[in-house]
Write an enzyme that holds these catalytic residues in place. Structure first.
Site, PDB file in Angstrom:
ATOM      1  N   SER A   1       0.816  -1.213   0.000  1.00  0.00           N
ATOM      2  CA  SER A   1       0.000   0.000   0.000  1.00  0.00           C
ATOM      3  C   SER A   1       0.851   1.266   0.000  1.00  0.00           C
ATOM      4  O   SER A   1       0.323   2.366   0.110  1.00  0.00           O
ATOM      5  CB  SER A   1      -0.919  -0.002   1.223  1.00  0.00           C
ATOM      6  OG  SER A   1      -0.151  -0.124   2.400  1.00  0.00           O
TER       7      SER A   1
ATOM      8  N   THR B   1      -1.580   3.938   4.566  1.00  0.00           N
ATOM      9  CA  THR B   1      -0.587   4.966   4.301  1.00  0.00           C
ATOM     10  C   THR B   1       0.365   4.985   5.461  1.00  0.00           C
ATOM     11  O   THR B   1      -0.053   4.777   6.602  1.00  0.00           O
ATOM     12  CB  THR B   1      -1.316   6.333   4.279  1.00  0.00           C
ATOM     13  OG1 THR B   1      -2.185   6.333   3.166  1.00  0.00           O
ATOM     14  CG2 THR B   1      -0.369   7.502   4.193  1.00  0.00           C
TER      15      THR B   1
ATOM     16  N   THR C   1      -4.674   8.541   8.007  1.00  0.00           N
ATOM     17  CA  THR C   1      -4.786   7.401   7.109  1.00  0.00           C
ATOM     18  C   THR C   1      -6.264   7.063   6.943  1.00  0.00           C
ATOM     19  O   THR C   1      -7.095   7.515   7.728  1.00  0.00           O
ATOM     20  CB  THR C   1      -3.997   6.195   7.652  1.00  0.00           C
ATOM     21  OG1 THR C   1      -4.064   5.119   6.707  1.00  0.00           O
ATOM     22  CG2 THR C   1      -4.527   5.710   8.984  1.00  0.00           C
ATOM     23  N   GLY C   2      -6.550   6.275   5.934  1.00  0.00           N
ATOM     24  CA  GLY C   2      -7.944   5.899   5.703  1.00  0.00           C
ATOM     25  C   GLY C   2      -8.489   6.537   4.443  1.00  0.00           C
ATOM     26  O   GLY C   2      -7.718   6.915   3.556  1.00  0.00           O
TER      27      GLY C   2
ATOM     28  N   ARG D   1      -6.651   9.753  -9.660  1.00  0.00           N
ATOM     29  CA  ARG D   1      -7.223  10.057  -8.333  1.00  0.00           C
ATOM     30  C   ARG D   1      -6.096  10.386  -7.345  1.00  0.00           C
ATOM     31  O   ARG D   1      -5.095   9.710  -7.264  1.00  0.00           O
ATOM     32  CB  ARG D   1      -8.012   8.858  -7.816  1.00  0.00           C
ATOM     33  CG  ARG D   1      -8.629   9.049  -6.418  1.00  0.00           C
ATOM     34  CD  ARG D   1      -7.758   8.480  -5.320  1.00  0.00           C
ATOM     35  NE  ARG D   1      -8.425   8.509  -4.005  1.00  0.00           N
ATOM     36  CZ  ARG D   1      -7.801   8.223  -2.859  1.00  0.00           C
ATOM     37  NH1 ARG D   1      -6.531   7.899  -2.857  1.00  0.00           N
ATOM     38  NH2 ARG D   1      -8.453   8.264  -1.726  1.00  0.00           N
ATOM     39  N   VAL D   2      -6.302  11.439  -6.587  1.00  0.00           N
ATOM     40  CA  VAL D   2      -5.348  11.812  -5.543  1.00  0.00           C
ATOM     41  C   VAL D   2      -6.103  11.827  -4.217  1.00  0.00           C
ATOM     42  O   VAL D   2      -7.208  12.366  -4.137  1.00  0.00           O
ATOM     43  CB  VAL D   2      -4.724  13.199  -5.840  1.00  0.00           C
ATOM     44  CG1 VAL D   2      -3.868  13.668  -4.672  1.00  0.00           C
ATOM     45  CG2 VAL D   2      -3.889  13.143  -7.116  1.00  0.00           C
TER      46      VAL D   2
ATOM     47  N   GLY E   1      -9.213   8.854   2.004  1.00  0.00           N
ATOM     48  CA  GLY E   1      -8.676  10.182   1.796  1.00  0.00           C
ATOM     49  C   GLY E   1      -9.726  11.220   1.470  1.00  0.00           C
ATOM     50  O   GLY E   1      -9.621  12.383   1.871  1.00  0.00           O
TER      51      GLY E   1
ATOM     52  N   ASP F   1      -5.769  12.139   0.289  1.00  0.00           N
ATOM     53  CA  ASP F   1      -5.370  13.160   1.259  1.00  0.00           C
ATOM     54  C   ASP F   1      -3.862  13.200   1.492  1.00  0.00           C
ATOM     55  O   ASP F   1      -3.312  14.226   1.899  1.00  0.00           O
ATOM     56  CB  ASP F   1      -6.058  12.885   2.605  1.00  0.00           C
ATOM     57  CG  ASP F   1      -5.665  11.519   3.166  1.00  0.00           C
ATOM     58  OD1 ASP F   1      -5.666  10.533   2.396  1.00  0.00           O
ATOM     59  OD2 ASP F   1      -5.342  11.432   4.358  1.00  0.00           O
TER      60      ASP F   1
ATOM     61  N   THR G   1       2.058   7.083   0.239  1.00  0.00           N
ATOM     62  CA  THR G   1       1.095   6.006  -0.025  1.00  0.00           C
ATOM     63  C   THR G   1       0.993   5.711  -1.518  1.00  0.00           C
ATOM     64  O   THR G   1       1.340   6.561  -2.348  1.00  0.00           O
ATOM     65  CB  THR G   1      -0.311   6.419   0.483  1.00  0.00           C
ATOM     66  OG1 THR G   1      -1.189   5.308   0.458  1.00  0.00           O
ATOM     67  CG2 THR G   1      -0.908   7.545  -0.337  1.00  0.00           C
TER      68      THR G   1
HETATM   69  N1  ASP Z   1      -5.350   7.929   2.835  1.00  0.00           N
HETATM   70  C1  ASP Z   1      -4.957   7.126   1.716  1.00  0.00           C
HETATM   71  C2  ASP Z   1      -5.666   7.596   0.488  1.00  0.00           C
HETATM   72  O1  ASP Z   1      -6.813   7.973   0.562  1.00  0.00           O
HETATM   73  C3  ASP Z   1      -5.182   5.664   1.896  1.00  0.00           C
HETATM   74  C4  ASP Z   1      -5.075   5.109   3.286  1.00  0.00           C
HETATM   75  O2  ASP Z   1      -4.414   5.655   4.127  1.00  0.00           O
HETATM   76  O3  ASP Z   1      -5.697   4.079   3.565  1.00  0.00           O
HETATM   77  O4  ASP Z   1      -5.102   7.539  -0.572  1.00  0.00           O
END
Ligand code: ASP
Length: 329
Positions: free
Chosen positions: A84, A186, A237-238, A214-215, A240, A217, A204
């Protein structure tokens, strides 16, 4: 990937080694009248343990937090088994590995790259953007062109395993990121160094099978990372899209500036995510967002939407993994 028992053993050994190699550095912060616990580094998810070790070798030698966070996040970036982040990261729906990263130092210098292909260490390209250009963000082709001009090597980042999975995914082509499963994740890292200065980095490959271009956060200063050397730092994280919607990490830092503890600041930011999901009539259980934060005194904390998010903390007392508290109980 090592099993849990091995992992705990490795972490315990790492903690012992850290203890032997360092002494606790503490001083009184006269303004706040509080003990400053430094140096310290914290980072997202369990790959943060190894990343923290690399950062700690810089911090324990009185190095700069900026150098520590770059060295730290480069560990999962270079690891093909981490699917990831960086090399080995899962591709977008067109089979392209596109990377996002940013970095921020104690002077509010910032650098960022988004949708960068073929470069193993996007965080170092982000640092070069920060240090060698008049700009703060480069994307796509332009970011690659700049990286090559700086001597970064062009390489294939799509490992066999990722390519195989992507081809399987193509059969359904159903885009649905799975919460806490590594089709995203991330590494965000923030550190306070011996001189009391803060820096952070975030990197990430983003959501697997995202639309090309796609971008998330992670490369966006204020969303996936924010550092304010007077107050504190935060990273995320998570999903974005949800972090960007609330300008997440800037919010966490501003809440700390208003006097909230790192944990309370992260909690309030998560509450904001929860509220907007409700307003938009979206299912909270389908998303994960986690924040970690560190203040100028070396206090740290975290909070996330649902269980499963953890983060690694490394200071002179050792390197350990902590489960974040969560909203959806
Ligand atoms: N935050 C990251 C994104 O949206 C992915 C992640 O941290 O799970 O690209």
């Amino acid at each position: 990937m090592s099993d849990r028992r091995n992992f705990i053993k490795t972490s315990a050994l790492a903690a012992t080694a850290l203890l032997a190699n360092s002494k606790i550095s503490a001083e009184v912060n006269n303004k706040a009248g509080k003990e400053v616990k430094k140096p310290i580094v914290i980072s997202t998810w369990k790959f943060g343990i190894q990343a923290n070790e690399a950062a700690w070798t810089v911090l324990k030698n009185k190095g700069r937090a900026l150098d520590a966070v770059e060295a730290g996040v480069m560990v999962p970036e270079a690891d093909p088994a981490e699917r990831s982040v960086g090399y080995g990261g899962r591709p977008d729906r067109d089979g392209k590995v596109t990377l996002d990263a940013c970095i921020m130092d104690e002077f509010a210098n910032i650098g960022s790259v988004a949708a960068l292909e073929f470069i193993k260490h996007p965080v170092s390209v982000a640092r070069a953007v920060m240090e060698k250009t008049p700009h703060v963000m480069l994307v796509g082709e332009g970011a690659l062109q700049f990286a090559l001009s700086q001597g970064f090597k062009k390489e294939n980042l799509l490992v066999e395993e990722s390519e195989k999975e992507w081809k399987e995914w193509l059969r359904s082509s159903n885009y649905k990121p799975v919460v806490n499963i590594e089709n995203h994740d991330t590494i965000g890292m923030i550190a306070l160094d011996e001189n009391g200065n803060l820096s952070g980095a975030c990197t990430t490959s983003g959501m697997a099978y995202k639309m090309h271009g796609r971008v998330g956060d992670s490369p966006i200063i204020g969303a996936g990372l924010y550092v304010d050397n007077e107050t504190g730092a935060a990273t995320a994280t998570g999903h974005g899209e949800e972090v960007i919607r609330i300008a997440g990490c800037h919010l966490v830092v501003e809440l700390m500036r208003q006097g909230k503890s790192p944990t309370d600041a992260c909690t309030e930011a998560v509450n904001r995510v929860v509220k907007l999901m409700k307003v938009r009539k979206k299912e909270l259980k389908d998303i994960q967002v986690g924040f970690i934060a560190l203040n100028k005194n070396g206090d740290y904390g975290s909070y996330c939407v649902q269980s499963g998010f953890n983060y690694a903390v490394c200071d002179a007392t050792g390197n350990r993994l902590i489960d974040a508290d969560y909203h959806l109980k």
